[in-house]
Design an enzyme around this catalytic site. Structure first.
Site, mmCIF file in Angstrom:
data_model
loop_
_atom_site.group_PDB
_atom_site.id
_atom_site.type_symbol
_atom_site.label_atom_id
_atom_site.label_comp_id
_atom_site.label_asym_id
_atom_site.label_seq_id
_atom_site.Cartn_x
_atom_site.Cartn_y
_atom_site.Cartn_z
ATOM 1 C CB SER A 104 -14.011 0.697 -6.821
ATOM 2 O OG SER A 104 -13.005 1.648 -8.145
ATOM 3 C CB SER A 105 -8.979 3.591 -6.463
ATOM 4 O OG SER A 105 -8.210 2.288 -6.589
ATOM 5 N NE ARG A 106 -11.860 6.599 -11.853
ATOM 6 C CZ ARG A 106 -11.770 5.832 -12.950
ATOM 7 N NH1 ARG A 106 -11.907 4.774 -12.666
ATOM 8 N NH2 ARG A 106 -10.951 6.867 -13.689
ATOM 9 C CB VAL A 119 -12.380 -7.792 -3.495
ATOM 10 C CG1 VAL A 119 -12.600 -7.254 -0.591
ATOM 11 C CG2 VAL A 119 -10.887 -8.214 -3.106
ATOM 12 N N GLY A 133 -8.953 -4.450 -2.262
ATOM 13 C CA GLY A 133 -9.268 -5.752 -3.607
ATOM 14 C C GLY A 133 -7.958 -6.133 -3.725
ATOM 15 C CG HIS A 134 -5.662 -2.475 -5.109
ATOM 16 N ND1 HIS A 134 -5.811 -1.496 -5.253
ATOM 17 C CD2 HIS A 134 -5.644 -2.296 -6.152
ATOM 18 C CE1 HIS A 134 -6.076 -0.910 -6.169
ATOM 19 N NE2 HIS A 134 -5.986 -1.556 -7.255
ATOM 20 C CD GLN A 180 -5.713 2.776 -17.123
ATOM 21 O OE1 GLN A 180 -4.690 2.539 -17.653
ATOM 22 N NE2 GLN A 180 -6.638 1.804 -16.429
ATOM 23 C CG MET A 224 -4.626 2.374 -12.580
ATOM 24 S SD MET A 224 -5.170 3.539 -13.920
ATOM 25 C CE MET A 224 -6.659 4.311 -13.457
HETATM 26 O O1 PAF Z 1 -6.213 -2.142 -13.189
HETATM 27 C C1 PAF Z 1 -6.292 -1.342 -13.964
HETATM 28 O O2 PAF Z 1 -5.798 -0.503 -12.482
HETATM 29 C C2 PAF Z 1 -5.537 -0.293 -15.156
HETATM 30 O O3 PAF Z 1 -5.930 0.181 -16.025
HETATM 31 C C3 PAF Z 1 -4.475 -0.573 -15.318
HETATM 32 C C4 PAF Z 1 -4.674 -3.020 -15.393
HETATM 33 C C5 PAF Z 1 -2.899 -0.700 -13.727
HETATM 34 C C6 PAF Z 1 -3.470 -0.486 -16.340
HETATM 35 O O4 PAF Z 1 -3.350 1.224 -16.097
#
Ligand code: PAF
Length: 288
Positions: free
Chosen positions: A183-185, A174, A34-35, A59, A28
């Site tokens: 986390s982005s948050r 990570v 982490g990404h 979501q 997202m």
């Molecule tokens: O983990 C996330 O960032 C989201 O839940 C995902 C898997 C990209 C689905 O929107």
């Protein structure tokens, strides 16, 4: 790195990528290390790496942080260029979720537990979009972070239950040097909250060690460990959303006798920020 901003562009770019196995890293955005680790892992697997960035409205609950969720496309593009991703899919929201869409993926019983209990509809939204991404990009492999352990379980289960050909892989969480899971948050945390947040994984580890050293034999003992964890977290200023011990094979709450491996899952609020984490416990081994 090619950037596809529509289904049509994706269809134009994809054939060039089908000469090697394709790995998809769905995200997202607001990308962090982490990404980055997921992209590196995809590259290690030897094929081409596609990353999708889409803040999925399906979501988020009506009172959640969809509007303020960080969106940093320019930094994300630079990050992915540097990391060596091959393709970025950055769809427009109206194209990926048509306003009149009514068909969704039902995540089944595990979708209503833990994060699914506090965020009704969350996993239905996740699975619907992930299935759509799988369909659009048709990857050979998809990689997800283990921080979202329940999400990973459900995506794997969806792939199995629906006979998808994609291989779903998890990658270890990570962490910052003080133990906080990336986390982005985390960027929502004030400096004081950020310092305190590091206690979350430490407290989980402390209670996890107790489980590993003396695995519970009765439901009373499981409850006592849950209460211990909740009490320690509350004492440090966390508002506990849930804590749970889950069976990694079924993701249901553990039953007796507990399996040798157990996933300890927790979600807490620190101020307005919701943090989640999980660790795998293994009875009969000593944790360092
Ligand atoms: O983990 C996330 O960032 C989201 O839940 C995902 C898997 C990209 C689905 O929107």
């Amino acid at each position: 790195m090619r950037i596809a901003r529509s289904f049509a562009e994706l269809r134009t770019f994809l054939p060039a990528f089908r000469t090697a196995p394709l790995c998809l890293v769905p995200t997202m955005g607001a990308l962090h290390e982490g990404h980055g680790a997921l992209v590196d892992r995809g590259k290690d697997e030897g094929g081409l790496v596609a990353v999708s960035i889409f803040v999925n409205p399906l979501q988020f609950g009506p009172t959640e942080d969809l509007a303020r969720y960080p969106r940093t496309p320019e930094q994300d593009i630079a990050f992915l260029e540097k990391r060596g991703a091959d393709l970025l899919f950055l769809p427009r929201p109206e194209e990926i979720v048509p306003p009149d869409a009514t068909i969704t993926v039902n995540p089944g019983p595990v979708g209503t537990l833990y994060c699914g209990a506090s965020r009704p509809g969350h996993f239905e939204g996740v699975l619907t979009i992930v299935l759509k991404l799988f369909h659009l990009l048709n990857p050979d492999l998809a990689i997800f972070g283990e921080k979202d352990r329940q999400q990973l379980f459900l995506i794997r289960k969806m792939a199995r239950d629906l006979g998808l050909s994609v291989r779903v892989t998890g990658h270890p969480t990570v962490r910052e040097s003080d133990g906080l899971a990336l986390s982005s948050r985390n960027r929502y945390l004030s400096p004081d909250e950020r310092t305190r947040a590091a206690l979350f994984p430490h407290i989980m580890n402390a209670v996890g060690r107790k489980w590993e050293e003396t695995p519970p034999k009765t439901s009373g003992e499981i409850l006592a460990l849950r209460t211990d964890l909740e009490t320690r977290l509350s004492r440090e200023g966390f508002v506990v959303d849930y804590v749970a011990f889950a069976d990694p094979d079924t993701f249901m709450e553990v039953s007796l006798p507990p399996p040798r491996k157990v996933v300890l899952l927790a979600a807490v609020f620190l101020g307005k920020t919701r943090l989640i984490d999980n660790i795998t416990l293994e009875s009969g081994i000593s944790r360092v």
